[in-house]
Each structure stands twice: as C-alpha cells, then as structure tokens.
Design a protein around this motif. Structure first.
Motif, mmCIF file in Angstrom:
data_model
loop_
_atom_site.group_PDB
_atom_site.id
_atom_site.type_symbol
_atom_site.label_atom_id
_atom_site.label_comp_id
_atom_site.label_asym_id
_atom_site.label_seq_id
_atom_site.Cartn_x
_atom_site.Cartn_y
_atom_site.Cartn_z
ATOM 1 N N VAL A 19 14.444 0.166 -5.299
ATOM 2 C CA VAL A 19 13.193 -0.422 -4.837
ATOM 3 C C VAL A 19 12.526 0.565 -3.881
ATOM 4 O O VAL A 19 13.145 1.050 -2.944
ATOM 5 C CB VAL A 19 13.448 -1.767 -4.119
ATOM 6 C CG1 VAL A 19 12.159 -2.335 -3.577
ATOM 7 C CG2 VAL A 19 14.111 -2.751 -5.062
ATOM 8 N N VAL A 20 11.264 0.857 -4.143
ATOM 9 C CA VAL A 20 10.492 1.732 -3.263
ATOM 10 C C VAL A 20 9.394 0.894 -2.651
ATOM 11 O O VAL A 20 8.603 0.267 -3.354
ATOM 12 C CB VAL A 20 9.884 2.931 -4.041
ATOM 13 C CG1 VAL A 20 9.034 3.792 -3.125
ATOM 14 C CG2 VAL A 20 10.979 3.742 -4.698
ATOM 15 N N ARG A 21 9.351 0.852 -1.363
ATOM 16 C CA ARG A 21 8.343 0.075 -0.657
ATOM 17 C C ARG A 21 6.976 0.741 -0.789
ATOM 18 O O ARG A 21 6.874 1.976 -0.821
ATOM 19 C CB ARG A 21 8.707 -0.047 0.817
ATOM 20 C CG ARG A 21 10.017 -0.742 1.045
ATOM 21 C CD ARG A 21 9.834 -2.225 0.858
ATOM 22 N NE ARG A 21 11.073 -2.929 1.116
ATOM 23 C CZ ARG A 21 11.494 -3.944 0.397
ATOM 24 N NH1 ARG A 21 10.780 -4.385 -0.602
ATOM 25 N NH2 ARG A 21 12.621 -4.541 0.676
ATOM 26 N N PRO A 22 5.906 -0.065 -0.858
ATOM 27 C CA PRO A 22 4.560 0.514 -0.992
ATOM 28 C C PRO A 22 4.215 1.528 0.094
ATOM 29 O O PRO A 22 3.607 2.556 -0.188
ATOM 30 C CB PRO A 22 3.645 -0.709 -0.923
ATOM 31 C CG PRO A 22 4.489 -1.827 -1.417
ATOM 32 C CD PRO A 22 5.889 -1.513 -0.937
ATOM 33 N N TYR A 23 4.635 1.282 1.330
ATOM 34 C CA TYR A 23 4.292 2.225 2.398
ATOM 35 C C TYR A 23 5.004 3.560 2.204
ATOM 36 O O TYR A 23 4.532 4.589 2.677
ATOM 37 C CB TYR A 23 4.562 1.647 3.787
ATOM 38 C CG TYR A 23 6.007 1.306 4.072
ATOM 39 C CD1 TYR A 23 6.908 2.275 4.483
ATOM 40 C CD2 TYR A 23 6.466 0.004 3.946
ATOM 41 C CE1 TYR A 23 8.232 1.959 4.741
ATOM 42 C CE2 TYR A 23 7.783 -0.324 4.201
ATOM 43 C CZ TYR A 23 8.667 0.662 4.595
ATOM 44 O OH TYR A 23 9.970 0.356 4.848
ATOM 45 N N ALA A 24 6.108 3.582 1.483
ATOM 46 C CA ALA A 24 6.792 4.839 1.203
ATOM 47 C C ALA A 24 6.008 5.651 0.173
ATOM 48 O O ALA A 24 5.959 6.878 0.244
ATOM 49 C CB ALA A 24 8.211 4.584 0.710
ATOM 50 N N LEU A 84 0.369 -0.429 -13.420
ATOM 51 C CA LEU A 84 1.483 0.181 -12.688
ATOM 52 C C LEU A 84 2.273 -0.832 -11.863
ATOM 53 O O LEU A 84 3.275 -0.468 -11.261
ATOM 54 C CB LEU A 84 0.946 1.283 -11.770
ATOM 55 C CG LEU A 84 0.276 2.445 -12.491
ATOM 56 C CD1 LEU A 84 -0.391 3.370 -11.490
ATOM 57 C CD2 LEU A 84 1.282 3.200 -13.344
ATOM 58 N N ASP A 85 1.779 -2.075 -11.818
ATOM 59 C CA ASP A 85 2.421 -3.136 -11.036
ATOM 60 C C ASP A 85 2.550 -2.717 -9.563
ATOM 61 O O ASP A 85 3.613 -2.805 -8.966
ATOM 62 C CB ASP A 85 3.787 -3.499 -11.620
ATOM 63 C CG ASP A 85 4.302 -4.825 -11.085
ATOM 64 O OD1 ASP A 85 3.465 -5.663 -10.685
ATOM 65 O OD2 ASP A 85 5.532 -5.024 -11.047
ATOM 66 N N LEU A 86 1.420 -2.221 -9.028
ATOM 67 C CA LEU A 86 1.352 -1.791 -7.630
ATOM 68 C C LEU A 86 0.241 -2.540 -6.920
ATOM 69 O O LEU A 86 -0.747 -2.934 -7.543
ATOM 70 C CB LEU A 86 1.059 -0.285 -7.542
ATOM 71 C CG LEU A 86 2.133 0.662 -8.040
ATOM 72 C CD1 LEU A 86 1.611 2.098 -8.034
ATOM 73 C CD2 LEU A 86 3.374 0.549 -7.168
ATOM 74 N N PRO A 87 0.353 -2.701 -5.603
ATOM 75 C CA PRO A 87 -0.734 -3.328 -4.849
ATOM 76 C C PRO A 87 -2.006 -2.477 -4.903
ATOM 77 O O PRO A 87 -1.948 -1.248 -4.979
ATOM 78 C CB PRO A 87 -0.188 -3.393 -3.416
ATOM 79 C CG PRO A 87 1.291 -3.256 -3.550
ATOM 80 C CD PRO A 87 1.522 -2.426 -4.773
ATOM 81 N N ILE A 88 -3.147 -3.148 -4.854
ATOM 82 C CA ILE A 88 -4.453 -2.464 -4.895
ATOM 83 C C ILE A 88 -4.558 -1.416 -3.788
ATOM 84 O O ILE A 88 -5.041 -0.312 -4.023
ATOM 85 C CB ILE A 88 -5.609 -3.490 -4.759
ATOM 86 C CG1 ILE A 88 -5.683 -4.382 -5.993
ATOM 87 C CG2 ILE A 88 -6.936 -2.811 -4.505
ATOM 88 C CD1 ILE A 88 -6.197 -3.701 -7.224
ATOM 89 N N GLY A 89 -4.121 -1.754 -2.591
ATOM 90 C CA GLY A 89 -4.204 -0.815 -1.467
ATOM 91 C C GLY A 89 -3.461 0.473 -1.731
ATOM 92 O O GLY A 89 -3.928 1.566 -1.387
ATOM 93 N N VAL A 90 -2.314 0.377 -2.361
ATOM 94 C CA VAL A 90 -1.524 1.570 -2.696
ATOM 95 C C VAL A 90 -2.266 2.398 -3.740
ATOM 96 O O VAL A 90 -2.376 3.621 -3.614
ATOM 97 C CB VAL A 90 -0.113 1.172 -3.200
ATOM 98 C CG1 VAL A 90 0.621 2.370 -3.768
ATOM 99 C CG2 VAL A 90 0.690 0.531 -2.083
#
Length: 131
Positions: A19-24, A84-90
């Motif tokens: 698991v990779v956190r969005p902030y990473a 990509l199943d990622l948050p918009i901010g990322v």
C-alpha cells in the motif's frame, strides 16, 4: 488484534498487498511549482515529441501510467483519477509535474463567461439561412 506465535500483532491484511499512501506519491505536496489549475474536466494530452517517460528516473510509475493513458487517447483529470484509482488531488499534482517536465499539456475548458451569447449565435444562424 490477534497475536501470532511470536507475540507480534497483525495489524495489516496480507491480501491487500503493498500500500502506498497518496502523500507518498506526491512527496507530501498538495500543489506543483507552476500552480497549474486543473479542473476535473481539463483534458490532458501527451506531447508527441516527449521522450520516453520510463527512461526518466525522476518519474514515478503513476507518472508513466498517466502519460501512457494520454498517448492512447486524451483524458480528463477525472477520467485519469478513475482509471488509476487515485484521489483527484494526487492526479492534479502528478499531472502538474508532467506539464512542468513537458510530457503532457492540458487543454482547459472555456469558462462560461467567455462563451458567445446564445442570442448572437441564433442571429448568425438566421443570417446564414437568409442567404
């Protein structure tokens, strides 16, 4: 929490994988240097003359994925986030990085205030019909 035979607690799910956190992914950033304002419907287009993103060791796998998706077909920021199943901010930060590195460019939607007045368009159509 359950303890295993060695007295350690299992606080993670073995099935989840890494698991990779969005902030990473964004190195803790919430915006990019260029402060690119990216709406959800802004369209990201890969630069045809851009180098191979996989050869650039400064880019993350998510950066490379964004470039590859946009090479196939221009994508909106929202579509990229969903794909990509990622948050918009990322995704906004990652796309901003790619714009700075000239791997992609962004076509922004026309603001409603800059769209032509509907009445003018009707007058033009009526004028063309009259010809």
């Amino acid at each position: 929490m359950s303890a295993d035979g060695q007295g350690r607690s299992h606080w993670f799910d073995d099935e989840a994988g890494p698991v990779v956190r969005p902030y990473a992914m964004t190195r803790g950033r919430t915006s990019t240097r260029g402060q690119h304002r990216l709406d959800l419907i802004a369209v990201v287009v890969a630069e045809p003359q851009a180098d191979d993103p996989e050869a650039d060791h400064m880019l993350s796998p998510e950066h490379v994925d964004i470039v590859e998706l946009c090479r196939d077909l221009p994508q909106s920021v929202a579509e990229l986030a969903a794909e990509l199943d990622l948050p918009i901010g990322v995704v906004r930060v990652l796309v901003g990085d790619l714009v700075d590195a000239e791997f992609v460019h962004v076509n922004r939607p026309v603001p409603p205030a800059e769209l032509p007045d509907e009445g003018i368009l009707r007058d033009v159509i009526n004028g063309l019909r009259a010809l």
